[in-house]
Write a protein that holds these residues in place. Sequence first.
Motif, PDB file in Angstrom:
ATOM      1  N   ARG A  34       0.834  -1.210   0.000  1.00  0.00           N
ATOM      2  CA  ARG A  34       0.000   0.000   0.000  1.00  0.00           C
ATOM      3  C   ARG A  34       0.868   1.260   0.000  1.00  0.00           C
ATOM      4  O   ARG A  34       0.643   2.189  -0.780  1.00  0.00           O
ATOM      5  CB  ARG A  34      -0.929  -0.016   1.221  1.00  0.00           C
ATOM      6  CG  ARG A  34      -1.848   1.186   1.320  1.00  0.00           C
ATOM      7  CD  ARG A  34      -2.781   1.092   2.518  1.00  0.00           C
ATOM      8  NE  ARG A  34      -3.835   0.113   2.236  1.00  0.00           N
ATOM      9  CZ  ARG A  34      -3.936  -1.074   2.799  1.00  0.00           C
ATOM     10  NH1 ARG A  34      -3.073  -1.464   3.726  1.00  0.00           N
ATOM     11  NH2 ARG A  34      -4.905  -1.896   2.480  1.00  0.00           N
ATOM     12  N   PRO A  43      -4.233   5.761  -7.302  1.00  0.00           N
ATOM     13  CA  PRO A  43      -5.402   6.242  -6.549  1.00  0.00           C
ATOM     14  C   PRO A  43      -5.805   5.258  -5.439  1.00  0.00           C
ATOM     15  O   PRO A  43      -5.717   4.035  -5.603  1.00  0.00           O
ATOM     16  CB  PRO A  43      -6.500   6.338  -7.614  1.00  0.00           C
ATOM     17  CG  PRO A  43      -5.771   6.454  -8.910  1.00  0.00           C
ATOM     18  CD  PRO A  43      -4.499   5.658  -8.735  1.00  0.00           C
ATOM     19  N   ASP A  44      -6.249   5.827  -4.312  1.00  0.00           N
ATOM     20  CA  ASP A  44      -6.639   4.995  -3.164  1.00  0.00           C
ATOM     21  C   ASP A  44      -7.684   3.952  -3.520  1.00  0.00           C
ATOM     22  O   ASP A  44      -7.609   2.819  -3.036  1.00  0.00           O
ATOM     23  CB  ASP A  44      -7.140   5.864  -2.008  1.00  0.00           C
ATOM     24  CG  ASP A  44      -6.006   6.570  -1.274  1.00  0.00           C
ATOM     25  OD1 ASP A  44      -4.848   6.108  -1.357  1.00  0.00           O
ATOM     26  OD2 ASP A  44      -6.284   7.585  -0.607  1.00  0.00           O
ATOM     27  N   HIS A  45      -8.668   4.309  -4.373  1.00  0.00           N
ATOM     28  CA  HIS A  45      -9.710   3.319  -4.690  1.00  0.00           C
ATOM     29  C   HIS A  45      -9.133   2.141  -5.481  1.00  0.00           C
ATOM     30  O   HIS A  45      -9.605   1.013  -5.334  1.00  0.00           O
ATOM     31  CB  HIS A  45     -10.884   3.972  -5.445  1.00  0.00           C
ATOM     32  CG  HIS A  45     -10.585   4.355  -6.854  1.00  0.00           C
ATOM     33  ND1 HIS A  45      -9.964   5.543  -7.198  1.00  0.00           N
ATOM     34  CD2 HIS A  45     -10.818   3.700  -8.019  1.00  0.00           C
ATOM     35  CE1 HIS A  45      -9.826   5.602  -8.512  1.00  0.00           C
ATOM     36  NE2 HIS A  45     -10.336   4.495  -9.036  1.00  0.00           N
ATOM     37  N   VAL A  46      -8.096   2.371  -6.250  1.00  0.00           N
ATOM     38  CA  VAL A  46      -7.445   1.275  -6.981  1.00  0.00           C
ATOM     39  C   VAL A  46      -6.659   0.411  -6.002  1.00  0.00           C
ATOM     40  O   VAL A  46      -6.741  -0.824  -6.052  1.00  0.00           O
ATOM     41  CB  VAL A  46      -6.527   1.825  -8.101  1.00  0.00           C
ATOM     42  CG1 VAL A  46      -5.728   0.700  -8.758  1.00  0.00           C
ATOM     43  CG2 VAL A  46      -7.346   2.580  -9.139  1.00  0.00           C
ATOM     44  N   GLU A  48      -7.217  -0.060  -2.835  1.00  0.00           N
ATOM     45  CA  GLU A  48      -8.152  -0.849  -2.032  1.00  0.00           C
ATOM     46  C   GLU A  48      -8.746  -2.006  -2.840  1.00  0.00           C
ATOM     47  O   GLU A  48      -8.936  -3.100  -2.318  1.00  0.00           O
ATOM     48  CB  GLU A  48      -9.254   0.038  -1.454  1.00  0.00           C
ATOM     49  CG  GLU A  48      -8.727   1.050  -0.447  1.00  0.00           C
ATOM     50  CD  GLU A  48      -7.826   0.448   0.628  1.00  0.00           C
ATOM     51  OE1 GLU A  48      -8.172  -0.599   1.215  1.00  0.00           O
ATOM     52  OE2 GLU A  48      -6.746   1.020   0.867  1.00  0.00           O
ATOM     53  N   ARG A  49      -9.014  -1.766  -4.114  1.00  0.00           N
ATOM     54  CA  ARG A  49      -9.565  -2.839  -4.953  1.00  0.00           C
ATOM     55  C   ARG A  49      -8.560  -3.961  -5.136  1.00  0.00           C
ATOM     56  O   ARG A  49      -8.877  -5.126  -4.948  1.00  0.00           O
ATOM     57  CB  ARG A  49     -10.004  -2.301  -6.317  1.00  0.00           C
ATOM     58  CG  ARG A  49     -10.531  -3.394  -7.245  1.00  0.00           C
ATOM     59  CD  ARG A  49     -11.069  -2.867  -8.562  1.00  0.00           C
ATOM     60  NE  ARG A  49     -10.164  -1.993  -9.269  1.00  0.00           N
ATOM     61  CZ  ARG A  49      -9.142  -2.401 -10.033  1.00  0.00           C
ATOM     62  NH1 ARG A  49      -8.895  -3.689 -10.172  1.00  0.00           N
ATOM     63  NH2 ARG A  49      -8.381  -1.525 -10.658  1.00  0.00           N
TER      64      ARG A  49
END
Length: 78
Positions: A34, A43-46, A48-49
């Motif tokens: 991370r 990007p954070d959403h990537v 996390e995915r």
Amino acid sequence: MHMSERQRRSDEPTANAVARGLNILAVRDAELARRYMRHKHVPDHVIERVLGHPGLRRRESVAQSVSEAITPSAPQDD
């Protein structure tokens, strides 16, 4: 669900950072992966995915699997 060519990431620097982050995950841990991806501006959403939902990961290209490979090294003395 199978990933199609359309679903592969077209942003090569981000795709390579994610591939390297997943290699870090395989040899170290999720927190280090991370931190690496954040450092590379994924990007954070990537992040996390790819870390939280392995089944939703996009496939890496053959070139990425070679170029982003991590080879083990001996621990360094501090």
